[in-house]
Design an enzyme around this catalytic site. Sequence first.
Site, short mmCIF file in Angstrom:
data_model
loop_
_atom_site.label_atom_id
_atom_site.label_comp_id
_atom_site.label_asym_id
_atom_site.label_seq_id
_atom_site.Cartn_x
_atom_site.Cartn_y
_atom_site.Cartn_z
N LYS A 136 0.82 -1.22 0.00
CA LYS A 136 0.00 0.00 0.00
C LYS A 136 0.85 1.27 0.00
CE LYS A 136 -0.97 0.05 5.01
NZ LYS A 136 -0.35 1.31 5.39
N ASP A 137 2.17 1.14 0.29
CA ASP A 137 3.06 2.30 0.25
C ASP A 137 3.58 2.59 -1.16
OD1 ASP A 137 2.84 2.65 2.99
OD2 ASP A 137 4.65 1.48 3.44
N ARG A 196 0.72 10.24 13.85
CA ARG A 196 1.77 9.54 13.13
C ARG A 196 2.52 8.69 14.14
NH1 ARG A 196 5.12 11.41 8.85
NH2 ARG A 196 5.81 9.26 9.10
N ARG A 216 -8.65 8.02 4.39
CA ARG A 216 -9.58 6.93 4.05
C ARG A 216 -10.29 6.42 5.30
NH1 ARG A 216 -9.13 1.85 5.23
NH2 ARG A 216 -6.95 2.09 5.83
N ARG A 217 -9.51 6.17 6.35
CA ARG A 217 -10.13 5.70 7.59
C ARG A 217 -11.01 6.78 8.19
NH1 ARG A 217 -4.44 3.18 9.39
NH2 ARG A 217 -4.73 1.04 8.63
N ARG A 269 1.51 4.76 18.58
CA ARG A 269 0.06 4.93 18.37
C ARG A 269 -0.74 4.28 19.48
NH1 ARG A 269 -1.06 5.19 11.92
NH2 ARG A 269 0.94 6.05 11.31
N CYS A 294 -2.27 7.95 -1.67
CA CYS A 294 -2.79 7.51 -0.37
C CYS A 294 -3.22 8.70 0.48
CB CYS A 294 -1.77 6.65 0.37
SG CYS A 294 -0.43 7.53 1.15
#
Length: 322
Positions: free
Chosen positions: A84-85, A154, A132-133, A160, A247
């Site tokens: 996804k990166d 981040r 997106r989230r 996190r 992204c």
Amino acid sequence: MNTRPDQPLRLGTRRSKLAMSQSGHVADAVRALTGRPVELVEITTYGDVSREHLAQIGGTGVFVTALRDALLRGEVDFAVHSLKDLPTTQPDDLVIAAMPQREDARDALVARDGLTFEQLPDGARIGTGSPRRTAQLNHLARSLGKRIETVPIRGNVDTRIGFVRDGELDAVVLAAAGLNRIGRGDEATDLLSVDSILPAPGQGALAVECPASSTDLIAALSRLDDPHTRAAVTAERSLLAALEAGCSAPVGAFADLLADGRIVNEMRLRGVVGTLDGSTLVQLSTTGPVPQSYDEAMALGRELADEMLAKGAAGLMGERSL
């Protein structure tokens, strides 16, 4: 590529605990396949050192450029990326030789007191660095008749989850695959169904990349490839490319394989674009035969993207700020 059989293959990886873990798994598989020693070469990327939010520093690509530069300079023989990166356009001089079997593609909630998303109190503060989230979490909350506050964050997994442990946030949302790969999947208090929250295109999948000139290495690495994973993520990334979104845009996509008994014969691709406040989503799906080629998988993604654009997706993607 190093050609002497006793000379280690050099695997380029980011320095994070997650990157080192997933690169280590690939290194073990390559050792078993080739009988060659494999050494990890740690490389710091711009995305690792910048403290800005991903949408502000360019989104897709900030974690991979340094690895790709090392490949092209011959400093490493191959590299492992979180798929996804990767930008959706592939450089001509590099090849994704393998996409191993995908991990769990879902998003995971890590909340205080073991709470699920539905159990979170009204006004709960949820940390995520992903537009997106943010869009889909807000939409899900609205559908449940509650309000949440999404807080941009981040940092690595420890950082996190630390926001929740320290009481600064009620919950954070992370990729389930990342938690599983570092042995912390049991810390998820809720796995968010793809029926509610579509993951990032390619989430949970890895890309093993090497120079296009390394034909022997490409042949060896290709034995790690999972055809169903490659078909699914190629369709997802085609959708993303056709929507012209990196992204930093609130786009989710997920392709799953539908089985008739034990025979996999169809693939369903779902896509979503939404406003960050969750008030408006364009979410569509298409189902067709499992793609048998790269071109067929790309066509499936473009077809769904065209339908989404016709339903107004382009107007929603203009909203990219956090």
